[in-house]
Write a protein that holds these residues in place. Structure first.
Motif, short mmCIF file in Angstrom:
data_model
loop_
_atom_site.label_atom_id
_atom_site.label_comp_id
_atom_site.label_asym_id
_atom_site.label_seq_id
_atom_site.Cartn_x
_atom_site.Cartn_y
_atom_site.Cartn_z
N GLY A 87 -19.28 -9.71 -33.15
CA GLY A 87 -20.20 -10.19 -32.13
C GLY A 87 -20.32 -9.23 -30.97
O GLY A 87 -19.46 -8.37 -30.76
N VAL A 88 -21.39 -9.37 -30.21
CA VAL A 88 -21.62 -8.58 -29.01
C VAL A 88 -21.98 -9.52 -27.86
O VAL A 88 -22.93 -10.30 -27.97
CB VAL A 88 -22.76 -7.56 -29.21
CG1 VAL A 88 -23.08 -6.85 -27.91
CG2 VAL A 88 -22.40 -6.55 -30.28
N PHE A 89 -21.20 -9.46 -26.78
CA PHE A 89 -21.44 -10.31 -25.62
C PHE A 89 -21.48 -9.42 -24.38
O PHE A 89 -20.50 -8.75 -24.04
CB PHE A 89 -20.34 -11.36 -25.49
CG PHE A 89 -20.30 -12.31 -26.67
CD1 PHE A 89 -21.04 -13.49 -26.65
CD2 PHE A 89 -19.55 -12.01 -27.79
CE1 PHE A 89 -21.02 -14.36 -27.73
CE2 PHE A 89 -19.53 -12.87 -28.88
CZ PHE A 89 -20.27 -14.04 -28.85
N LEU A 90 -22.63 -9.42 -23.73
CA LEU A 90 -22.89 -8.47 -22.65
C LEU A 90 -23.14 -9.17 -21.32
O LEU A 90 -23.97 -10.06 -21.23
CB LEU A 90 -24.12 -7.61 -23.02
CG LEU A 90 -24.71 -6.75 -21.92
CD1 LEU A 90 -23.71 -5.71 -21.43
CD2 LEU A 90 -25.99 -6.08 -22.41
N GLY A 91 -22.40 -8.75 -20.30
CA GLY A 91 -22.66 -9.21 -18.94
C GLY A 91 -23.55 -8.20 -18.23
O GLY A 91 -23.17 -7.04 -18.09
N LEU B 30 -25.25 -0.35 -34.53
CA LEU B 30 -23.98 -0.34 -35.25
C LEU B 30 -23.96 -1.30 -36.44
O LEU B 30 -22.96 -1.39 -37.15
CB LEU B 30 -22.83 -0.69 -34.29
CG LEU B 30 -22.64 0.29 -33.12
CD1 LEU B 30 -21.50 -0.17 -32.22
CD2 LEU B 30 -22.37 1.70 -33.63
N GLY B 31 -25.07 -2.00 -36.67
CA GLY B 31 -25.15 -2.88 -37.84
C GLY B 31 -24.27 -4.11 -37.74
O GLY B 31 -23.86 -4.67 -38.76
N MET B 32 -23.98 -4.56 -36.52
CA MET B 32 -23.11 -5.73 -36.32
C MET B 32 -23.98 -6.99 -36.35
O MET B 32 -24.90 -7.14 -35.56
CB MET B 32 -22.37 -5.59 -34.99
CG MET B 32 -21.50 -4.34 -34.93
SD MET B 32 -21.08 -3.78 -33.26
CE MET B 32 -20.01 -5.11 -32.72
N GLN B 33 -23.66 -7.93 -37.24
CA GLN B 33 -24.54 -9.07 -37.48
C GLN B 33 -23.94 -10.40 -37.03
O GLN B 33 -24.37 -11.46 -37.47
CB GLN B 33 -24.92 -9.12 -38.96
CG GLN B 33 -25.70 -7.89 -39.39
CD GLN B 33 -26.13 -7.95 -40.84
OE1 GLN B 33 -25.77 -8.87 -41.57
NE2 GLN B 33 -26.90 -6.97 -41.27
N GLY B 34 -22.95 -10.33 -36.13
CA GLY B 34 -22.40 -11.56 -35.58
C GLY B 34 -23.23 -12.05 -34.41
O GLY B 34 -24.31 -11.53 -34.15
N VAL C 223 -14.63 -15.84 -30.96
CA VAL C 223 -13.59 -15.43 -31.92
C VAL C 223 -12.68 -16.60 -32.24
O VAL C 223 -12.37 -16.87 -33.41
CB VAL C 223 -12.79 -14.25 -31.35
CG1 VAL C 223 -11.60 -13.93 -32.25
CG2 VAL C 223 -13.68 -13.01 -31.22
N ARG C 224 -12.24 -17.33 -31.22
CA ARG C 224 -11.34 -18.47 -31.45
C ARG C 224 -12.03 -19.58 -32.22
O ARG C 224 -11.40 -20.30 -33.00
CB ARG C 224 -10.85 -19.00 -30.11
CG ARG C 224 -9.73 -18.17 -29.51
CD ARG C 224 -9.25 -18.76 -28.21
NE ARG C 224 -8.02 -18.13 -27.76
CZ ARG C 224 -7.68 -17.96 -26.51
NH1 ARG C 224 -8.51 -18.35 -25.55
NH2 ARG C 224 -6.53 -17.39 -26.19
N GLY C 225 -13.34 -19.74 -32.00
CA GLY C 225 -14.07 -20.79 -32.69
C GLY C 225 -14.50 -20.42 -34.09
O GLY C 225 -15.12 -21.22 -34.78
N GLY C 226 -14.22 -19.18 -34.52
CA GLY C 226 -14.55 -18.78 -35.87
C GLY C 226 -15.98 -18.34 -36.06
O GLY C 226 -16.43 -18.15 -37.19
N GLU C 227 -16.73 -18.14 -34.95
CA GLU C 227 -18.11 -17.66 -35.10
C GLU C 227 -18.15 -16.21 -35.58
O GLU C 227 -19.12 -15.78 -36.21
CB GLU C 227 -18.84 -17.78 -33.77
CG GLU C 227 -19.03 -19.20 -33.28
CD GLU C 227 -19.75 -19.24 -31.94
OE1 GLU C 227 -20.72 -18.49 -31.77
OE2 GLU C 227 -19.33 -20.01 -31.06
N CYS C 228 -17.11 -15.45 -35.25
CA CYS C 228 -17.03 -14.06 -35.69
C CYS C 228 -15.56 -13.66 -35.75
O CYS C 228 -14.71 -14.25 -35.06
CB CYS C 228 -17.80 -13.13 -34.75
SG CYS C 228 -17.40 -13.30 -33.00
N ALA C 229 -15.26 -12.67 -36.58
CA ALA C 229 -13.87 -12.23 -36.74
C ALA C 229 -13.39 -11.48 -35.50
O ALA C 229 -12.22 -11.57 -35.12
CB ALA C 229 -13.73 -11.35 -37.98
N ASP C 230 -14.27 -10.70 -34.89
CA ASP C 230 -13.94 -9.99 -33.67
C ASP C 230 -15.22 -9.82 -32.86
O ASP C 230 -16.32 -10.10 -33.34
CB ASP C 230 -13.27 -8.64 -33.95
CG ASP C 230 -14.06 -7.79 -34.94
OD1 ASP C 230 -15.27 -8.04 -35.10
OD2 ASP C 230 -13.46 -6.89 -35.55
N ALA C 231 -15.06 -9.39 -31.61
CA ALA C 231 -16.23 -9.31 -30.73
C ALA C 231 -16.06 -8.16 -29.75
O ALA C 231 -14.94 -7.80 -29.37
CB ALA C 231 -16.43 -10.62 -29.98
#
Length: 314
Positions: A202-206, A243-247, A270-278
């Protein structure tokens, strides 16, 4: 073989993780690819499969999932992830005012109570060319002439990310910085593009509102690249796409709390299982003086540029 034929790429040059668009599969070829695969397998496929499944391996995996239903098993497993599971920071990187280019230099600056403030670089703005200086108050004139500025924010290696010079010149420097540092942080944590491509990271941007659009001349605002060049929602998506990241992928604007909000969202996913890493990111480049002038007019800034929170000198 179908992909190789449509891309016009020799077998030796086309690997399972080679991005299809880089291999020469354009929009027309992508439509033909989905049609041929549909005929061969009987699986209905989107004409935009090249964007959704960007490599030969990803296409093959997607077809297998459609035939076997294995994706339902994966979803069930993810739903059982422990939300209280500990998290690990496996790669960090930053670029900070005062010439600090890595985490070690930043902590040294903080420990030494160093001063990262300085004059406005010429690459940011020349005040006299943007506003009527005589119309500003004394406090505004003092406040806007200095700040904490990242060095070299105008530089960008567009070829490293497959971006044309024309598009790079239209991109908000914040997006350029995010691509460089985001990839470097992933690389430092032993990730590689080949391992990220097609994965669920996943990607999370502020990020706050960009100054880039208002800092550009009117002629630049009509460029085909201006649509995404200064769009904060596109900033996070660009990283995922390159980067081809699809989370899960989102840009978050909560003003001064944008960075910590992005970190919270990444950890929760990550904790909720939406993606393996972020990948959690944040950026804030001031590219025009207008927000600073407004904050100064409201009495929100120190005239010498140094914070004096809860201090009588503020």
């Amino acid at each position: 073989s179908v992909v190789r034929e449509l891309a016009g790429t020799a077998e030796a040059l086309l690997e399972v993780e080679t991005p299809l668009m880089e291999a020469g599969v354009d929009s027309l070829a992508a439509t033909e690819l989905s049609s041929r695969l549909r005929s061969l397998t009987g699986v209905p496929l989107s004409p935009t499969i090249v964007f959704e499944q960007p490599t030969p391996r990803a296409v093959a995996t997607h077809l297998l999932e459609q035939v076997t239903g294995v994706d339902e098993v994966v979803t069930a497993v993810r739903g059982a992830v422990d939300e209280a599971a500990p998290l690990a920071l496996v790669g960090t990187l930053g670029r900070w005012p005062g010439g600090c280019g890595d985490e070690g230099a930043r902590w040294q600056l903080l420990r030494a109570c160093g001063d990262a403030m300085g004059s406005v670089p010429a690459t940011r703005w020349t005040l006299e060319l943007m506003v009527d200086v005589d119309s500003l108050s004394t406090a505004q004139q003092q406040s806007v002439r200095h700040g904490g500025f990242v060095v070299g924010a105008d530089r960008f290696d567009s070829l490293a990310f497959g971006i044309s010079a024309a598009e790079a010149s239209a991109m908000d420097p914040q997006q350029r910085l995010l691509l460089e540092l985001g990839y470097s942080a992933l690389h430092g944590s032993s990730h590689r593009r080949v391992t990220l491509m097609g994965g669920d990271s996943g990607v999370f941007l502020g990020i706050e509102r960009p100054d880039w659009g208002i800092a550009q001349p009117p002629s630049a605002r009509t460029s085909v690249y201006a649509v995404t060049g200064d769009n904060i929602s596109a900033a996070a998506g660009r990283i995922s796409f390159v980067l081809g990241m699809q989370g899960p992928c989102s840009s978050i604007d909560t003003a001064c709390a944008s960075a910590i909000s992005a970190a919270h969202a990444a950890s929760y996913a990550v904790r909720g299982g939406e993606c393996a890493d972020a990948l959690g990111l944040a950026v804030s480049l001031k590219l025009a003086p207008f927000a600073t002038l407004g904050a100064s007019a409201a009495g929100m800034l120190s005239v010498d540029g140094r914070c004096k929170t809860l201090d009588a000198r503020a």
